[in-house]
Design a protein around this motif. Sequence first.
Motif, short mmCIF file in Angstrom:
data_model
loop_
_atom_site.label_atom_id
_atom_site.label_comp_id
_atom_site.label_asym_id
_atom_site.label_seq_id
_atom_site.Cartn_x
_atom_site.Cartn_y
_atom_site.Cartn_z
N LYS A 189 -19.63 -64.17 -13.75
CA LYS A 189 -19.21 -62.92 -13.10
C LYS A 189 -17.70 -62.86 -13.09
N LEU A 190 -17.22 -61.63 -13.13
CA LEU A 190 -15.78 -61.43 -13.02
C LEU A 190 -15.54 -60.72 -11.68
N TYR A 191 -14.90 -61.46 -10.79
CA TYR A 191 -14.68 -60.95 -9.43
C TYR A 191 -13.33 -60.26 -9.36
N HIS A 192 -13.33 -59.02 -8.87
CA HIS A 192 -12.07 -58.30 -8.69
C HIS A 192 -11.69 -58.36 -7.22
N HIS A 206 -18.63 -65.77 -20.55
CA HIS A 206 -17.47 -66.54 -21.02
C HIS A 206 -17.90 -67.97 -21.30
N SER A 207 -17.08 -68.68 -22.03
CA SER A 207 -17.49 -70.03 -22.38
C SER A 207 -16.85 -71.02 -21.42
N GLU A 244 -14.05 -83.76 -25.74
CA GLU A 244 -15.19 -84.19 -24.95
C GLU A 244 -15.70 -83.10 -24.01
N ALA A 245 -14.98 -82.00 -23.96
CA ALA A 245 -15.46 -80.87 -23.17
C ALA A 245 -16.17 -79.92 -24.13
N GLU A 246 -17.48 -79.82 -23.98
CA GLU A 246 -18.26 -78.96 -24.88
C GLU A 246 -18.33 -77.56 -24.29
N HIS A 247 -17.89 -76.60 -25.09
CA HIS A 247 -17.88 -75.24 -24.58
C HIS A 247 -19.21 -74.56 -24.81
N LYS A 248 -19.73 -73.97 -23.75
CA LYS A 248 -20.98 -73.23 -23.87
C LYS A 248 -20.80 -71.86 -23.25
N VAL A 269 -6.70 -58.49 -8.47
CA VAL A 269 -6.70 -59.51 -9.54
C VAL A 269 -8.16 -59.82 -9.91
N ALA A 270 -8.34 -60.23 -11.16
CA ALA A 270 -9.70 -60.56 -11.61
C ALA A 270 -9.79 -62.04 -11.89
N THR A 271 -10.91 -62.63 -11.50
CA THR A 271 -11.08 -64.07 -11.71
C THR A 271 -12.55 -64.41 -11.89
#
Length: 888
Positions: A195-198, A338-339, A186-190, A212-214
């Motif tokens: 952004k990738l925060y370092h 990212h999806s 039921e979780a549709e990935h799109k 760390v990256a998140t």
Amino acid sequence: MEKQYNPSTVEERTYRRWLERRYFHADESSPKPAYSIVIPPPNVTGVLHMGHALNNAIQDILIRHRRMKGFEVMWMPGTDHAGIATQNVVERRLAKEKKNRHAMGREAFVNEVWKWKEEYHATITTQLKKLGSSCDWDRERFTMDDGLSAAVRKVFVELYNEGLIYRGKYIINWCPRCRTALSDEEAEHKELNGKLYHLKYPYEDGSGHVVVATTRPETMLGDVAVAVNPADERYAAVKNKKIALPLTGRSIPFIEDGFVDREFGTGAVKVTTAHDPNDFQMGLRHNLEPVVVMDEGALMAGEIPEKYKGMDRFECRKTLVADLEAAGLVEKIDEHNHSVGHCYRCQTVVEPYYSDQWFVKMKPLAEPALAAAVNDEVRFYPARWKKTYIDWMENIRDWCISRQIWWGHQIPVWYCGCGEIIVSEETPQTCKKCSSTALTQDSDVLDTWFSSWLWPFSTMGWPEDNDFMKKFYPTDTLATAPEILFFWVARMIMAGYRFTGKLPFTDVILHGTVRDKTGRKMSKSLGNIIDPLEVIPVYGADALRFSMIMITAQGSDVFLGKDTFDIGRNFANKLWNASRFLLGNIKDGAIQGTLPPIDRMKAEDKWILSKLQRVIKDMDSAISAYRFNEACHTIYDFTWHEFCDWYVEAKKADFYQDGDPQRKSDALSLCGYVLASILKLLHPLMPFITEEIWAHLREKMTFDGLIDAESIMLAKYPEPEPSLINESVESDFDLLKNCIVALRTIRSENNIPPDKTGTAVIIPADRESEAWLVSQTATINLFAKLSETTVSVDAQKPGFAGSAVVKGNQLFLCLEGLIDKNVEIERLTKEVARLKSIADSAKARLESESFISRAPADIVEKEKEKYQGILVNLEKTEKALAMIYIRE
RNA sequence: GGGCGUUUAGCUCAGCUGGUAUAGAGCACCUGCCUUACAAGCAGGGGGUCGUAGGUUCGAAUCCUACAUCGCCCACCA
């Protein structure tokens, strides 16, 4: 009969009659073999759309086809309670009245939803009827009916007792807007541009920091560790240091875990066990206590700085990053695609959420369901879905079945103050352990699909082993959209095996999605909906069904535009008019139709009967193979371009000529025979108009063994009669048609007005063709508008005339002064060039040693015949062309 | 990242196990017709190097490989 077919009055009256006579009712005591389908139950949330129209058209075609073929058919209709979706729409409606479910209380709210359900259920079933669906309405079911609810509870208890249902605290997909858990499906990935925060996490001893990256920096408030790969030497020296988690000052350790990818980001991962599924798994491996920093609405909460408390997760992301930047703790921010999971009901970004939920252990259930596909016991149409299904089954994961909503089957689990958990089909009165009566039922309801997966048998009265179920279970064909292959189809197969020991159906049709002409899905928000309920009154349900089915190959998407339905409407009108014409020729009361003896049959009679047998065979195999578009094309072409264009036209000679009543009655019988067959073949595709014409036909004609039922629904589907197939008549007729077309082309290209009759001279290729064409001069005259046609191998070539060569037969159209030399020169020159190029390629092939030696003998033989034939045509055409120049 | 599918006439698409004298249909287009079933119709016509490049084969729109294209599904890339 009126001049134009008017579907709207006919359809309504006809459907009512079908219902009154209970033609759709399935009889479990019938000796006939059974054929059954269960409807994919439409949600009670909405109204009928084109997707339903397609889905139900397919099922109705199958049901009507099998019914006419002598099966006892059962098409089970029903609707689905659609938990989250329905609760959402009702809540939205309440919101408009400034009410909400929490103020109302659970019972009042659920009552409200039941009211809604009654209303929409009535609407959607009425709409299904408008399509002509021949469901057995006596059997109609709803997923929250008592019987179905009992089945749900039984299944839950059984699986629980077997250890296949368990409860636990896990990370699940959570929709913060619906405030409920969702299954993985039921979780549709799109794909989103994120952004990738370092981020810099300082060491407690002040000796530096780790980066760390998140993608979700707000979750850092719930970090409990930083993980690195044990083999990553970059961190060997620092991995014993403690980290001071920014903004919170909490002390967190490094952990080492093989999951961490050294290549990604900095090779160091922040670990947020309460808000990320991977981190959760790491947390289990390293005994880390989860720190929850969001509530069920995805607002920041828990042991976090006051500042962020109550803040929305995305708002917090912004604020928190700004704060970290101000503190110099942001190294960089990269663009990163990212999806991201979205709630399939409201499109809100789902949040991984740590909570208590119920799950079904799927692996053991999947085994037989997987084997069924591998062994082709269950077959998919188109077959490519088999692989998709198998992949999913092989990698199946546990199914989260609890939902934190109110509309649905409440989980049959009760909790006692003493800690006892009672899982029971019936509501328990006392605790078995402490005899307390203060029991509280689990407040969650089950996933909607937890009732849907039982649909093929719960609707038939399971677990009771009744006669109805014995007759109609397992069902035969399931028609649905591939979107719910995993949600529904796969789970039904699993449940079928587990609870009935049988595959619930053998054939699965996965039809396409209905889209607009530009390929977009139809949706309210795009405003590109074509509403079947607006189409039906104008074009008719028959035209809607036929058009949609005809333009769509098996399994491909359906592209609808404004003019799509013209195809079906025009075809219906054509059939209507042909019928009107034929029946109009029966003047006085009803006649007794009968096929004339073979010696009284004319060439066109043998031809149409022969063609009809092929059509019967093709229709049956197309429908049996679920190639409905081919069935449509087959009956469309036969009806329009063979029956109407050639046969009925040819029979006009017999209708209009006075004096020979035998000839006329033979012609009418034959036309009646073919028409009745067409109606039967077409009935599953166009149920209404065929029934209407059938009624008119019955008024005018009786015909033993053919016009055999008061309703065409109950008539016997035609069977091919091999003795009527006559290949030589068919090829003779092809020659005749080609000759007529050639003569018409000469007329048309020379702009000869239709009222100018001319004469034709045909010099046949051989005595055989001569005999055939001599017998057809009346037909040639009729179709090519000629006063006279001379056919003889000894005929003289006429003076200047339009000419053509058809399979060695030379045709001349004589119309004094009306044939244009230049037109003829151009035509014949083009024809010579065309024939030359064909001859050249045939010659080249025949001269190729490898072709002669390697191709099969019959192919070589055919090629030789083709070459010889072409040479004859070429020579004659060249001569005709030369003659024009000589006369110049 | 993995998998599946699409690419054929101006448009939307059929074309199943390789071989049909011209690769089909509907719509659109051109010409002529209100011919006593049907103008929602009739008759005729024009329009295609079957995505690209290789390969297999006597023969490829059809089978294989690569690439491109658009689309769909799945996936725990922080």
